[in-house]
Design an enzyme around this catalytic site. Structure first.
Site, mmCIF file in Angstrom:
data_model
loop_
_atom_site.group_PDB
_atom_site.id
_atom_site.type_symbol
_atom_site.label_atom_id
_atom_site.label_comp_id
_atom_site.label_asym_id
_atom_site.label_seq_id
_atom_site.Cartn_x
_atom_site.Cartn_y
_atom_site.Cartn_z
ATOM 1 N N GLY A 195 -21.687 -0.651 13.771
ATOM 2 C CA GLY A 195 -21.357 -2.057 14.380
ATOM 3 C C GLY A 195 -21.631 -3.082 13.216
ATOM 4 N N ALA A 222 -3.940 -10.939 2.557
ATOM 5 C CA ALA A 222 -2.765 -10.806 3.520
ATOM 6 C C ALA A 222 -3.075 -10.103 5.145
ATOM 7 C CB ALA A 222 -1.498 -9.886 2.889
ATOM 8 N N ASN A 223 -3.931 -8.942 4.931
ATOM 9 C CA ASN A 223 -4.560 -8.314 5.855
ATOM 10 C C ASN A 223 -5.580 -9.257 6.635
ATOM 11 O OD1 ASN A 223 -3.656 -5.962 5.018
ATOM 12 N ND2 ASN A 223 -5.539 -5.163 4.211
ATOM 13 N N ASP A 278 0.925 -1.192 0.037
ATOM 14 C CA ASP A 278 0.182 -0.052 0.026
ATOM 15 C C ASP A 278 0.822 1.362 0.053
ATOM 16 O OD1 ASP A 278 -2.110 -1.705 0.133
ATOM 17 O OD2 ASP A 278 -2.573 -1.252 2.476
ATOM 18 N N ALA A 325 -8.325 -1.401 6.160
ATOM 19 C CA ALA A 325 -8.247 -2.663 6.832
ATOM 20 C C ALA A 325 -9.012 -3.044 8.232
ATOM 21 C CB ALA A 325 -6.794 -2.980 7.297
ATOM 22 N N ALA A 326 -10.175 -2.099 8.304
ATOM 23 C CA ALA A 326 -11.176 -2.360 9.464
ATOM 24 C C ALA A 326 -11.964 -3.588 9.035
ATOM 25 C CB ALA A 326 -11.858 -1.289 9.801
ATOM 26 N N GLY A 373 -3.265 -5.732 1.286
ATOM 27 C CA GLY A 373 -3.867 -6.760 0.401
ATOM 28 C C GLY A 373 -4.872 -7.353 1.091
ATOM 29 N N LYS A 374 -6.106 -7.602 0.763
ATOM 30 C CA LYS A 374 -7.329 -7.967 1.452
ATOM 31 C C LYS A 374 -7.033 -9.431 2.089
ATOM 32 C CE LYS A 374 -11.297 -6.819 1.165
ATOM 33 N NZ LYS A 374 -11.185 -5.752 2.012
ATOM 34 N N GLU A 397 -9.958 -10.237 -4.723
ATOM 35 C CA GLU A 397 -8.894 -9.426 -5.272
ATOM 36 C C GLU A 397 -7.994 -10.250 -6.089
ATOM 37 O OE1 GLU A 397 -8.502 -5.277 -2.550
ATOM 38 O OE2 GLU A 397 -7.098 -7.064 -2.338
ATOM 39 N N ASN A 410 -20.031 -5.323 3.610
ATOM 40 C CA ASN A 410 -20.448 -4.011 4.060
ATOM 41 C C ASN A 410 -21.848 -3.716 3.567
ATOM 42 O OD1 ASN A 410 -19.919 -2.457 1.694
ATOM 43 N ND2 ASN A 410 -18.036 -2.153 2.227
#
Length: 313
Positions: A220, A40-41, A11, A244-245, A37-38, A135, A179
């Site tokens: 929430g 890896a995160n 990033d 990354a949340a 990266g999604k 991704e 989300n």
């Protein structure tokens, strides 16, 4: 064990007072190079939340590759299923404003060469979890899901970035996490009518018999599983950076389920982790550890509202 098949990025992050409008150039005082990266995160989030984790994906043969993997290696994520591709390591270009909101452009690079075949030969047990995102190539995501179902694994899919999920993949998925914007992109093509995220989540869960959870930012998270609604508020925190949340929520959720927690306590654990990730700048540096998540989750559990958990009318 949690097996993550997904993206690995570097990033490049800048901070500005306000996000640029179309055609506008905004000056930033500097930038940071942060692993992300999604895939890896989420792998790192699951590992820091206490799970044994294997990450499968692809990086390039460039200087960014080692930077992208260093933090994962330091935390003990198994990286033996990562391949080196003849393409640049994936990169995300992230701009964060003074309120912690962001704009992200992702260059796939080596992630386009991630293959489900890298999972072949991996020793698993029924009850392990395969965690997927969006991704890497869709065909490989589907192949990985089929690989997991043939071995009795739980399949958890984070449909991010937003877009549809085919009925075939939806039927192979035990848990979907999206989300409040991404959930609406799932209604079309599944015969689900609904004007709000909760109605769509409930409809999809009933149609496919899986669990569908929706993260709601500062509100929430909520979701439906087996005809029962689960919901939890976010922790009240000072937001520094929301990058990354959502990934932290997914990884922590998978880790909680891996420890045989039920949905009610798992969603509290995940919501606490996702909230804590908003308090630190950067993707992987913001991901909290088990020692910080558990007391925050306990606070959420103390304030549990019985009305949040109800059956379908």
């Amino acid at each position: 064990m949690i097996i993550v098949f997904g993206s690995i990025n570097i990033d490049l992050v800048t901070r500005v007072d306000a996000l640029p409008k179309p055609g506008e150039t905004v000056a930033a005082p500097g930038y940071a190079i942060v692993p992300g990266g999604k895939g890896a995160n989420q792998a790192l989030a699951a590992r820091r939340a206490g799970a044994d984790v294997v990450l499968a994906g692809a990086v390039g043969r460039d200087g960014f590759a080692d930077l992208a993997l260093d933090m994962l290696a330091a935390d003990g994520v198994d990286l033996t299923r990562i391949v080196r591709a003849d393409a640049p390591t994936g990169a995300a270009f992230i701009t964060v404003d003074a309120k912690g909101q962001n704009q992200i452009v992702v260059g796939s690079g080596a992630n386009a060469f991630a293959r489900a075949a890298s999972l072949d030969g991996l020793v698993t047990r029924p009850g392990d979890t395969l965690l997927l995102q969006w991704e890497v190539p869709e065909a490989e995501i589907c192949a990985a899901a089929r690989w997991a179902k043939a071995r009795g694994l739980r399949v958890m899919l984070n449909r991010a970035p937003a877009g549809p999920i085919t009925p075939e993949l939806m039927a192979m998925t035990d848990i979907v996490v999206v989300n409040e914007h991404e959930i609406m992109a799932l209604a079309e093509g599944h015969g689900i009518d609904g004007a709000d995220p909760e109605a769509v989540a409930s409809g999809l869960s009933a149609r496919y018999g899986n669990a569908v959870f929706v993260t709601l930012g500062a509100e929430g998270a909520m979701g439906w599983a087996d005809g029962i609604r689960h919901a939890v508020p976010a922790m009240p925190v000072e937001v520094v950076d929301t990058t990354a949340a959502g990934d932290t929520f997914c990884g922590a959720f998978a880790a909680a389920l891996d420890r045989r927690r039920g949905y009610e306590t798992a969603i509290e654990f995940a919501s606490a982790a996702g909230s804590l990730a908003c308090t630190v700048f950067g993707a992987q540096p913001s991901i909290p550890t088990l020692a910080t998540i558990e007391p925050a989750a306990a606070i959420l559990a103390e304030g549990r509202n019985p009305d949040h958990r109800r059956t379908t009318p």
